[in-house]
Design an enzyme around this catalytic site. Structure first.
Site, PDB file in Angstrom:
ATOM      1  N   TRP A  30      57.165  86.304  40.879  1.00 44.84           N
ATOM      2  CA  TRP A  30      56.218  85.261  41.272  1.00 44.84           C
ATOM      3  C   TRP A  30      56.235  85.173  42.789  1.00 44.84           C
ATOM      4  O   TRP A  30      57.320  85.235  43.383  1.00 44.84           O
ATOM      5  CB  TRP A  30      56.683  83.940  40.649  1.00 44.84           C
ATOM      6  CG  TRP A  30      55.876  82.720  40.952  1.00 44.84           C
ATOM      7  CD1 TRP A  30      54.877  82.195  40.199  1.00 44.84           C
ATOM      8  CD2 TRP A  30      56.044  81.814  42.056  1.00 44.84           C
ATOM      9  NE1 TRP A  30      54.413  81.034  40.766  1.00 44.84           N
ATOM     10  CE2 TRP A  30      55.107  80.781  41.911  1.00 44.84           C
ATOM     11  CE3 TRP A  30      56.890  81.780  43.167  1.00 44.84           C
ATOM     12  CZ2 TRP A  30      54.986  79.730  42.814  1.00 44.84           C
ATOM     13  CZ3 TRP A  30      56.775  80.746  44.081  1.00 44.84           C
ATOM     14  CH2 TRP A  30      55.825  79.731  43.898  1.00 44.84           C
ATOM     15  N   SER A  97      62.979  88.980  39.947  1.00 41.34           N
ATOM     16  CA  SER A  97      62.808  87.542  40.111  1.00 41.34           C
ATOM     17  C   SER A  97      62.340  86.902  38.803  1.00 41.34           C
ATOM     18  O   SER A  97      63.031  86.961  37.789  1.00 41.34           O
ATOM     19  CB  SER A  97      61.837  87.268  41.265  1.00 41.34           C
ATOM     20  OG  SER A  97      61.854  85.907  41.619  1.00 41.34           O
ATOM     21  N   MET A  98      61.150  86.311  38.775  1.00 44.35           N
ATOM     22  CA  MET A  98      60.624  85.732  37.539  1.00 44.35           C
ATOM     23  C   MET A  98      60.572  86.757  36.419  1.00 44.35           C
ATOM     24  O   MET A  98      60.742  86.426  35.248  1.00 44.35           O
ATOM     25  CB  MET A  98      59.230  85.163  37.787  1.00 44.35           C
ATOM     26  CG  MET A  98      58.617  84.550  36.548  1.00 44.35           C
ATOM     27  SD  MET A  98      56.952  83.897  36.805  1.00 44.35           S
ATOM     28  CE  MET A  98      56.644  83.284  35.131  1.00 44.35           C
ATOM     29  N   ASP A 226      70.281  85.283  49.282  1.00 47.49           N
ATOM     30  CA  ASP A 226      69.012  84.939  48.630  1.00 47.49           C
ATOM     31  C   ASP A 226      68.827  83.422  48.629  1.00 47.49           C
ATOM     32  O   ASP A 226      69.550  82.702  47.945  1.00 47.49           O
ATOM     33  CB  ASP A 226      69.021  85.483  47.202  1.00 47.49           C
ATOM     34  CG  ASP A 226      67.664  85.391  46.519  1.00 47.49           C
ATOM     35  OD1 ASP A 226      66.862  84.520  46.887  1.00 47.49           O
ATOM     36  OD2 ASP A 226      67.420  86.202  45.606  1.00 47.49           O
ATOM     37  N   HIS A 255      65.832  87.651  49.209  1.00 46.95           N
ATOM     38  CA  HIS A 255      65.282  87.758  47.859  1.00 46.95           C
ATOM     39  C   HIS A 255      64.462  89.021  47.641  1.00 46.95           C
ATOM     40  O   HIS A 255      64.633  89.720  46.653  1.00 46.95           O
ATOM     41  CB  HIS A 255      64.412  86.528  47.577  1.00 46.95           C
ATOM     42  CG  HIS A 255      63.926  86.434  46.166  1.00 46.95           C
ATOM     43  ND1 HIS A 255      64.784  86.311  45.089  1.00 46.95           N
ATOM     44  CD2 HIS A 255      62.669  86.433  45.647  1.00 46.95           C
ATOM     45  CE1 HIS A 255      64.086  86.243  43.971  1.00 46.95           C
ATOM     46  NE2 HIS A 255      62.805  86.323  44.282  1.00 46.95           N
TER      47      HIS A 255
END
Length: 275
Positions: A30, A97-98, A226, A255
């Site tokens: 995302w 991530s997502m 991160d 990140h």
């Protein structure tokens, strides 16, 4: 292709770069699209893998329906993509991530069908929210503030967001302004409703119950600096909860590892997939 129909008629944009070998499905984070995986996808395809990447519903070139942004629905979308692209066995799922949430929920909800390996990159798994039994998580007010700021001024929010995402500060410049602008444009392709709904999903979904479903070799990669998805609540906790997993920490990395540590990430993925 490149469009795949899902259970509710939503069309997902899919790219398949077939190097002739076994499948690797890349699931983006995302608020980006599958294009964020392009450097890794190219390298993996050139190494002989059948690389599949798709735009999550609501993002990139996929349809933007009102509903379907919970992780059960998103993992079902992944299952449709795998079926449409002929993935039946020996696949590796790689979630950034997502996207790590789709991997986790697919492993539990779909029994890991067809999956031989999994990788969680800067992933939100197992739980982002700070609770009494998850003290290293992100406070609920901070997660809710993301939605408030997006609703108030989405373009401005993402201009600031991507600086933390890529670790850009007064002294540190892992990426230049062109990468920041590129990521901002990818984010602005998404619909407002999907952007808000997915922020709620990745922020408040508890994947701790999904971890036992990881019964395949699993790679966990996370940056120690991160600020978007803190490593203690996610990467380190995921590695601890997934039996036999391998944790690789990128010291001082932010990140957005696909850009800031792109070559290293590609190398680690190739090494893991080659086992």
């Amino acid at each position: 292709m490149p469009m795949v129909d899902t259970r509710d008629g939503t069309k997902l944009y899919v790219k398949q770069w077939d190097g002739g070998g076994r499948p690797v499905v890349l699931i983006h984070g995302w608020p980006l699209s599958s294009d964020s995986w392009d450097p890794q996808a190219l390298a993996l395809a050139e190494a002989g893998f059948n690389v599949i990447a798709y735009d999550r519903r609501g993002f990139g070139r996929s349809d933007q329906p009102w509903n379907g942004y919970d992780y059960d629905s998103l993992s079902d979308d992944l299952a449709y993509v795998m079926k449409a692209t002929g993935v039946s066995d020996g696949a590796a799922l790689v979630g950034f991530s997502m996207g790590g949430g789709e991997v986790a929920r697919y492993m539990s909800r779909h029994g890991g069908k067809g999956v031989a390996q999994a990788a969680l990159i800067s992933s939100v798994v197992p739980y982002m929210l700070k609770t009494d039994d998850n003290p290293n998580g992100v406070p609920a007010d901070d997660l809710k503030a993301i939605g408030d700021q997006i609703e108030n001024d989405r373009p401005k929010f993402f201009k600031s967001f991507f600086k933390d995402f890529f670790g850009v500060g007064v002294i540190s410049h892992p990426v230049d302004d062109t990468t920041l602008d590129w990521a901002w444009r990818l984010a602005m392709q998404a619909g407002l409703r999907p952007t808000l709904a997915c922020a709620e999903s990745f922020g408040f979904t508890d994947f701790r119950g999904d971890l036992p479903a990881f019964t395949v070799p699993t790679l966990v990669v996370h940056g120690t600096s991160d600020k978007t998805v803190p490593i203690d609540a996610t990467g380190r906790a995921a590695a601890q909860g997934i039996g036999g997993s391998q944790l690789v920490e990128y010291d001082g990395a932010p990140h957005g590892l696909f850009a800031t540590e792109g070559d290293r990430l590609t190398g680690d993925l190739l090494q893991f997939l080659g086992r």
